[in-house]
Scaffold this motif. Structure first.
Motif: not given
Ligand code: UDP
Length: 241
Positions: A74-76, A96-98, A187-194
């Protein structure tokens, strides 16, 4: 025309980074990500323009996000809007950058005194703390958890997704005669999803042509190797073609 088919209105600019701008839209949780031709390296001490880079990176990122989504990552990414813009979900970015590495290059070669080009026995995952002033220092999961930058649960998801992305992209590029040397993810959170965010492009990946080992990525700009625009166009051709 149904409501969801209406053209997304571009609102106020809320962020301008080194290579991209973010704008609000008329939907609260969606943003427009615009790709610029500006290029920076070495923590923005080297600056320049790579003509057409914004268009190339927008199209490559869109294609790769679509590929990843089709494989369950899943992506933005929501959709491509035009040459330089994509519609994305608003994320609260984990700072953080992975980095995943398949072949030794760049920072790892320097840090460990190694030749570039050594094929690693297994991929290496690194975390860098997102802070230009500190030169994005290398940190480990103890720093991340001890300082509440992220937590065990989220890190597990981030690690799993990062390796999945590596497998999918390595395969995809190999079919196009390109070796995926290393790359950076955010990565980031959107509506509690990573979700996977940011971009995936020759700005954020090292790509070497199989056989010739020609660098087809931002190292051409960083190291003044010439043919910078041509390299970006070549990657686009192979990704889209
Ligand atoms: N990278 C990136 N943004 C950064 C630092 C690195 O997209 O701020 C990418 C870079 O293009 C390469 C990978 O992450 O594909 C690993 O970069 P490295 O740690 O070797 O650092 P560099 O050599 O770029 O200083």
């Amino acid at each position: 025309m149904k409501a969801e088919e209406t053209v997304m209105k571009k609102g106020k600019m809320i962020y301008e980074g080194k290579a991209k701008k973010l704008y609000k839209t008329d939907k609260k949780d969606l943003l427009i990500q615009e790709f610029k031709d500006d290029a920076t390296a070495f923590d923005a001490t080297k600056r320049g323009t790579i003509i057409g880079k914004g268009v190339v990176n927008n199209k490559i990122s869109a294609k790769l996000f679509e590929l990843l989504e089709s494989k369950g990552v899943e992506t933005h990414f929501v959709k491509l809007l035009n040459d330089r813009e994509m519609l994305i979900k608003d994320l609260k970015i984990v700072p953080i950058e992975v980095t995943i590495r398949n072949i030794v290059a760049g920072g790892m070669a320097k840090m460990m005194g190694l030749e570039e080009g050594i094929v690693l026995k297994q991929p290496v995952l690194e975390y860098h703390y997102k802070n230009d002033a500190l030169h994005d220092p290398l940190i480990n999961e103890y720093h991340i958890k001890a300082l509440d930058i992220s937590n065990d649960h989220d890190l597990r998801i981030i690690n799993k997704r990062s390796f999945e992305v590596n497998n999918i992209l390595k395969d995809f590029f190999a079919k196009r005669q390109l070796d995926l040397v290393d790359f950076k993810l955010e990565f980031g959170k959107h509506k509690d999803k990573m979700l996977l965010g940011d971009e995936i492009s020759p700005d954020t990946c090292r790509l070497w042509e199989q056989g010739t080992k020609k660098k087809l990525d931002k190292d051409r700009f960083r190291r003044d190797l010439g043919d910078v625009e041509e390299a970006y166009q070549e990657v686009l051709k192979r990704v889209i073609g």
